[in-house]
Design a protein around this motif. Structure first.
Motif, PDB file in Angstrom:
ATOM      1  N   THR A  51      -1.775  -8.925   9.641  1.00  0.00           N
ATOM      2  CA  THR A  51      -1.005 -10.201  10.064  1.00  0.00           C
ATOM      3  C   THR A  51       0.209 -10.249  10.744  1.00  0.00           C
ATOM      4  O   THR A  51      -0.001 -11.164  12.020  1.00  0.00           O
ATOM      5  CB  THR A  51      -1.378 -10.967   8.638  1.00  0.00           C
ATOM      6  OG1 THR A  51      -2.231 -11.703   7.845  1.00  0.00           O
ATOM      7  CG2 THR A  51      -1.023 -12.431   9.369  1.00  0.00           C
ATOM      8  N   ASP A  55       1.034  -4.076   6.573  1.00  0.00           N
ATOM      9  CA  ASP A  55      -0.386  -5.192   6.162  1.00  0.00           C
ATOM     10  C   ASP A  55      -1.663  -4.584   5.777  1.00  0.00           C
ATOM     11  O   ASP A  55      -2.194  -4.977   6.054  1.00  0.00           O
ATOM     12  CB  ASP A  55       0.668  -6.669   6.067  1.00  0.00           C
ATOM     13  CG  ASP A  55       0.272  -6.939   7.580  1.00  0.00           C
ATOM     14  OD1 ASP A  55       0.694  -5.864   7.890  1.00  0.00           O
ATOM     15  OD2 ASP A  55       0.532  -7.939   8.167  1.00  0.00           O
ATOM     16  N   CYS A  61       2.356 -12.825   3.152  1.00  0.00           N
ATOM     17  CA  CYS A  61       3.293 -13.179   4.056  1.00  0.00           C
ATOM     18  C   CYS A  61       2.387 -13.523   5.436  1.00  0.00           C
ATOM     19  O   CYS A  61       1.365 -13.036   6.032  1.00  0.00           O
ATOM     20  CB  CYS A  61       3.898 -11.384   4.894  1.00  0.00           C
ATOM     21  SG  CYS A  61       5.443 -11.982   5.521  1.00  0.00           S
ATOM     22  N   GLY A  92       0.696  -0.849   0.072  1.00  0.00           N
ATOM     23  CA  GLY A  92      -0.109   0.003  -0.374  1.00  0.00           C
ATOM     24  C   GLY A  92       0.376   1.021  -0.021  1.00  0.00           C
ATOM     25  O   GLY A  92       1.852   1.061  -0.222  1.00  0.00           O
ATOM     26  N   THR A 140       1.746 -12.578  -3.250  1.00  0.00           N
ATOM     27  CA  THR A 140       2.543 -13.480  -2.269  1.00  0.00           C
ATOM     28  C   THR A 140       2.669 -12.473  -1.159  1.00  0.00           C
ATOM     29  O   THR A 140       2.760 -11.723  -0.556  1.00  0.00           O
ATOM     30  CB  THR A 140       4.440 -12.909  -2.749  1.00  0.00           C
ATOM     31  OG1 THR A 140       4.200 -13.398  -3.916  1.00  0.00           O
ATOM     32  CG2 THR A 140       5.537 -13.591  -1.447  1.00  0.00           C
ATOM     33  N   ARG A 146      -5.838  12.157   7.257  1.00  0.00           N
ATOM     34  CA  ARG A 146      -4.710  11.801   8.276  1.00  0.00           C
ATOM     35  C   ARG A 146      -4.485  10.003   7.808  1.00  0.00           C
ATOM     36  O   ARG A 146      -2.578   9.995   8.308  1.00  0.00           O
ATOM     37  CB  ARG A 146      -5.153  12.531   9.428  1.00  0.00           C
ATOM     38  CG  ARG A 146      -5.190  13.818  10.111  1.00  0.00           C
ATOM     39  CD  ARG A 146      -3.980  15.039  10.432  1.00  0.00           C
ATOM     40  NE  ARG A 146      -2.971  15.045  10.687  1.00  0.00           N
ATOM     41  CZ  ARG A 146      -2.709  15.105  11.453  1.00  0.00           C
ATOM     42  NH1 ARG A 146      -2.968  16.156  11.826  1.00  0.00           N
ATOM     43  NH2 ARG A 146      -0.791  15.201  11.105  1.00  0.00           N
ATOM     44  N   ASP A 161      -1.038   1.772   8.742  1.00  0.00           N
ATOM     45  CA  ASP A 161      -2.693   1.101   8.860  1.00  0.00           C
ATOM     46  C   ASP A 161      -2.291  -0.117   9.729  1.00  0.00           C
ATOM     47  O   ASP A 161      -3.138  -0.870  11.172  1.00  0.00           O
ATOM     48  CB  ASP A 161      -3.734   0.908   8.273  1.00  0.00           C
ATOM     49  CG  ASP A 161      -4.666   2.108   8.216  1.00  0.00           C
ATOM     50  OD1 ASP A 161      -3.983   3.135   8.266  1.00  0.00           O
ATOM     51  OD2 ASP A 161      -5.546   1.995   6.931  1.00  0.00           O
TER      52      ASP A 161
HETATM   53  C1  LIG Z   1     -13.495   6.512   3.410  1.00  0.00           C
HETATM   54  C2  LIG Z   1     -12.041   6.980   3.670  1.00  0.00           C
HETATM   55  C3  LIG Z   1     -11.312   7.629   3.222  1.00  0.00           C
HETATM   56  C4  LIG Z   1      -9.584   8.373   3.441  1.00  0.00           C
HETATM   57  N1  LIG Z   1      -9.497   9.676   3.801  1.00  0.00           N
HETATM   58  C5  LIG Z   1      -7.984   9.683   3.678  1.00  0.00           C
HETATM   59  C6  LIG Z   1      -7.226  10.735   3.650  1.00  0.00           C
HETATM   60  O1  LIG Z   1      -7.922  11.545   2.731  1.00  0.00           O
HETATM   61  N2  LIG Z   1      -5.820  10.692   3.497  1.00  0.00           N
HETATM   62  C7  LIG Z   1      -5.207   9.701   5.002  1.00  0.00           C
HETATM   63  O2  LIG Z   1      -4.444  10.101   4.374  1.00  0.00           O
HETATM   64  N3  LIG Z   1      -5.764   8.495   4.839  1.00  0.00           N
HETATM   65  C8  LIG Z   1      -6.854   8.955   4.193  1.00  0.00           C
HETATM   66  N4  LIG Z   1      -7.534   7.238   4.457  1.00  0.00           N
HETATM   67  C9  LIG Z   1      -6.703   6.146   5.667  1.00  0.00           C
HETATM   68  C10 LIG Z   1      -5.554   6.055   4.560  1.00  0.00           C
HETATM   69  O3  LIG Z   1      -6.179   4.772   3.657  1.00  0.00           O
HETATM   70  C11 LIG Z   1      -5.147   4.486   5.054  1.00  0.00           C
HETATM   71  O4  LIG Z   1      -4.294   5.296   6.096  1.00  0.00           O
HETATM   72  C12 LIG Z   1      -4.148   3.743   4.403  1.00  0.00           C
HETATM   73  O5  LIG Z   1      -3.987   3.260   3.260  1.00  0.00           O
HETATM   74  C13 LIG Z   1      -2.865   3.150   4.621  1.00  0.00           C
HETATM   75  O6  LIG Z   1      -2.390   2.487   3.974  1.00  0.00           O
HETATM   76  P1  LIG Z   1      -1.078   1.730   4.553  1.00  0.00           P
HETATM   77  O7  LIG Z   1       0.018   1.327   3.321  1.00  0.00           O
HETATM   78  O8  LIG Z   1      -0.941   1.740   5.949  1.00  0.00           O
HETATM   79  O9  LIG Z   1      -1.647  -0.036   4.190  1.00  0.00           O
HETATM   80  P2  LIG Z   1      -3.248  -0.639   3.139  1.00  0.00           P
HETATM   81  O10 LIG Z   1      -3.469   0.912   1.717  1.00  0.00           O
HETATM   82  O11 LIG Z   1      -4.146  -0.747   3.580  1.00  0.00           O
HETATM   83  O12 LIG Z   1      -2.312  -1.462   2.319  1.00  0.00           O
HETATM   84  C14 LIG Z   1      -2.226  -3.231   2.917  1.00  0.00           C
HETATM   85  C15 LIG Z   1      -1.168  -3.515   1.549  1.00  0.00           C
HETATM   86  O13 LIG Z   1      -1.673  -5.044   2.780  1.00  0.00           O
HETATM   87  C16 LIG Z   1      -1.460  -6.046   1.430  1.00  0.00           C
HETATM   88  N5  LIG Z   1      -1.733  -6.702   2.583  1.00  0.00           N
HETATM   89  C17 LIG Z   1      -2.594  -7.331   3.464  1.00  0.00           C
HETATM   90  N6  LIG Z   1      -1.897  -8.262   4.223  1.00  0.00           N
HETATM   91  C18 LIG Z   1      -0.532  -8.504   4.075  1.00  0.00           C
HETATM   92  C19 LIG Z   1      -0.244 -10.025   4.531  1.00  0.00           C
HETATM   93  N7  LIG Z   1      -0.435 -11.218   5.282  1.00  0.00           N
HETATM   94  N8  LIG Z   1       0.472 -10.266   2.875  1.00  0.00           N
HETATM   95  C20 LIG Z   1       1.408  -9.248   2.208  1.00  0.00           C
HETATM   96  N9  LIG Z   1       0.422  -8.914   1.975  1.00  0.00           N
HETATM   97  C21 LIG Z   1      -0.461  -7.993   2.804  1.00  0.00           C
HETATM   98  C22 LIG Z   1      -2.944  -5.119   0.863  1.00  0.00           C
HETATM   99  O14 LIG Z   1      -3.252  -6.349   0.418  1.00  0.00           O
HETATM  100  C23 LIG Z   1      -2.221  -3.888   0.848  1.00  0.00           C
HETATM  101  O15 LIG Z   1      -2.269  -3.423  -0.882  1.00  0.00           O
HETATM  102  C24 LIG Z   1      -8.861   6.383   4.459  1.00  0.00           C
HETATM  103  C25 LIG Z   1      -9.520   5.855   4.701  1.00  0.00           C
HETATM  104  C26 LIG Z   1     -10.525   5.511   4.404  1.00  0.00           C
HETATM  105  C27 LIG Z   1     -11.618   4.082   4.679  1.00  0.00           C
END
Ligand SMILES: Cc1cc2nc3c(=O)[nH]c(=O)nc-3n(C[C@H](O)[C@H](O)[C@H](O)COP(=O)(O)OP(=O)(O)OC[C@H]3O[C@@H](n4cnc5c(N)ncnc54)[C@H](O)[C@@H]3O)c2cc1C
Length: 373
Positions: free
Chosen positions: A169, A164, A132, A15, A130, A282, A271
Motif C-alpha cells: 500500500t 509491506d 497503514c 515481515g 494496525t 533470494r 518485496d
Molecule cells: C514459495 C516461495 C518460496 C520462497 N523462498 C524463499 C527463500 O528460500 N529465500 C528467500 O530469501 N526468499 C524466498 N521467498 C521470498 C520471500 O518469502 C519474500 O521475499 C519475503 O517474505 C519478503 O519479506 P517482506 O518482509 O518484504 O514482505 P512480507 O513477508 O510479505 O511481509 C509484509 C508484511 O506487511 C504486512 N502488511 C501488508 N500490508 C500492510 C499495510 N498496509 N499496513 C501494515 N502492514 C501491512 C503483512 O501483513 C506482512 O506481515 C519465497 C517466496 C515464495 C512465494
C-alpha cells in the motif's frame, strides 16, 4: 529534522524485512514504531522463504540473530543439478573462504520469531492489527493508520519505511511505479513430513525436460518439493515413508522492481520494492539486505544514497534469478539438450563455479561497509 535518535520512524509491515529494519535501528539507539495489519508473525508451517544465505548471516551477526538462526537451521552443503537420472553438476556450497558457508534452511516463520524476540529485547513490540492505509507528503510523511478499534488516525513521521510486501500500500499510495512482467507458468509446492529422518545436507533440482522438480530440506524430517509440473507428486522418489503432507500450494512469478526506492523520506524495502522468482531463494535475503543498508544510511544521515546503493544489488539479483528461471522453464527439446550439455562444461570452469557459488551465498552484491571485510 530532530536529533537523530529522536527521529519519528514508522515501519509498515512486520515481515522479515520490517522486523530487520526495526532491529537494526533499535540496536543503534532509535525507537521506531512497527505496525502490521495481520494478527501475528508468519506460521512456522506454510513457510514461504526457507533459504537463509551467507550475506544475511553476516548482516544479522551484530544483532545476535545469526547465532540463533544457526542454532535452529539446517546447513545445506551441496546443490545438485540433474537431468533425469544423470547428474549434471554438483556445487559444493562449503568450497569458499567465507566464514559463513553453505546455505541454511529455516522456515520464514522461525526467522521472523527470532527477529521479533531480538527486537523485544529493546522494548519494541509490533503493533498488530494496525494497517497503514496511506502515506502522503514525501518530505514530512503523514501516515494514515487504521487502528485495532476500527478508528483511523493521521500521524506525522520523519521517516516512513514501506516493508509491506509485494502488494505494498505504501508503494501505491506514495506513487512509486512497479514496472516488470509476469510469467504465465504455474509453480507447484508441497511440504512432506517423513516417518524417518531424511538427508538434509543437499538441495537438488532435477530437469524432466520439460519441467523441473526441486527438492529442498526444511527440517530433519521435512522436505519441500517445488515444481513446474502439475503431476510432480507422482514423480517424487520419497526418501522415507510419508507421514503427512503439511502444505500444498501453487503460485505465479513476476519480475518487477521500482525505479526509485525512495521518495523524500518515504523508503521501500523488500518485496514492496522488488519481486522475482523464488529460484535461488533470494527474495527475503535481498529484502533483509535493504533493511540493513537503510538503517545504516539513516544513522549516517545519508538516506539520499539509498536508491543508488541498493539498485545495483536489486538489478544483479533480478537478472540472476531471471536467467535461472529461464533455464528451468525451457520447453524446446533441442534447447533442453544443449543446456544439459552446457551445464557440466560450464561447471568445469573455475570462474563460472565461483560466480555461481557467490550467487548462492548472496555474496554477489556490494559488501556492507559497516561490517569487517
Ligand atoms: C514459495 C516461495 C518460496 C520462497 N523462498 C524463499 C527463500 O528460500 N529465500 C528467500 O530469501 N526468499 C524466498 N521467498 C521470498 C520471500 O518469502 C519474500 O521475499 C519475503 O517474505 C519478503 O519479506 P517482506 O518482509 O518484504 O514482505 P512480507 O513477508 O510479505 O511481509 C509484509 C508484511 O506487511 C504486512 N502488511 C501488508 N500490508 C500492510 C499495510 N498496509 N499496513 C501494515 N502492514 C501491512 C503483512 O501483513 C506482512 O506481515 C519465497 C517466496 C515464495 C512465494
Amino acid at each position: 529534522m530532530p536529533a537523530k535518535r529522536n527521529l519519528r520512524i514508522l515501519i509498515a509491515g512486520a515481515g522479515p524485512v520490517g522486523l530487520t529494519a526495526a532491529l537494526e535501528l533499535a540496536r543503534r539507539g532509535y525507537r521506531p514504531r512497527i505496525v502490521d495489519e495481520g494478527d501475528d508473525l508468519a506460521p512456522a508451517v506454510q513457510s514461504r522463504a526457507l533459504a537463509v544465505n551467507a550475506r544475511t548471516l553476516f548482516l544479522l551477526e551484530p544483532s545476535g540473530v545469526t547465532e540463533k538462526l544457526l542454532a535452529e537451521a539446517q546447513q545445506i552443503c551441496e546443490m545438485r543439478i540433474g537431468a533425469g537420472v544423470r547428474r549434471l553438476m554438483t556445487i559444493d556450497l562449503l568450497a569458499t573462504d567465507s566464514r559463513h558457508r553453505g546455505m541454511h534452511a529455516l522456515p520464514q516463520g522461525r526467522t521472523e520469531r527470532i527477529l521479533a524476540e531480538a527486537l523485544a529485547a529493546y522494548g519494541i513490540a509490533v503493533e498488530w492489527r494496525t494497517e497503514c492505509v496511506a502515506v502522503s507528503d514525501p518530505e514530512i510523511p503523514v501516515a494514515t493508520l487504521a487502528l485495532p478499534d476500527g478508528s483511523r488516525k493521521d500521524e506525522p513521521f520523519d521517516i516512513v519505511i514501506g516493508a509491506d510486501g509485494a502488494h505494498s500500500t505504501m508503494r501505491k499510495s506514495a506513487g512509486f511505479d512497479f514496472p516488470g512482467s509476469a510469467l504465465s507458468e504455474t509453480f507447484y509446492l508441497a511440504d512432506y513430513r517423513y516417518a524417518a529422518p531424511v538427508d538434509t545436507s543437499y538441495a537438488e533440482a532435477r530437469f524432466f525436460d520439460p519441467g523441473v522438480i526441486a527438492r529442498l530440506p526444511v527440517s530433519p524430517s521435512i522436505l519441500r518439493y517445488v515444481s513446474t509440473l502439475p503431476d510432480f507428486r507422482e514423480r517424487i522418489e520419497h526418501p522415507a515413508p510419508v507421514d503427512a503432507v503439511l502444505w500444498e500450494s501453487d503460485f505465479h512469478v513476476s519480475f518487477r522492481h521500482t525505479a526509485q526506492m525512495a521518495k523524500g523520506n518515504i523508503f521501500l524495502a523488500g518485496d514492496a520494492a522488488h519481486i522475482h522468482s523464488p529460484v535461488g531463494g533470494r527474495g527475503m535475503n535481498l529484502g533483509i539486505e535493504d533493511a540493513c543498508w537503510l538503517a545504516w544510511l539513516i544513522d549516517e544521515g545519508r538516506t539520499g544514497e539509498y536508491t543508488r546503493l541498493r539498485l545495483t544489488a536489486v538489478e544483479t539479483v533480478l537478472a540472476d534469478t531471471r536467467r535461472m528461471t529461464r533455464l528451468i522453464l525451457m520447453r524446446n527439446p533441442i534447447l533442453c539438450a544443449l543446456r544439459n550439455l552446457a551445464v557440466p562444461l560450464l561447471a568445469a570452469i573455475p570462474r563460472v563455479r565461483q560466480e555461481g557459488l557467490n550467487g548462492v551465498l548472496g555474496l554477489d552484491t556490494p559488501a556492507p561497509p559497516w561490517l569487517p571485510a
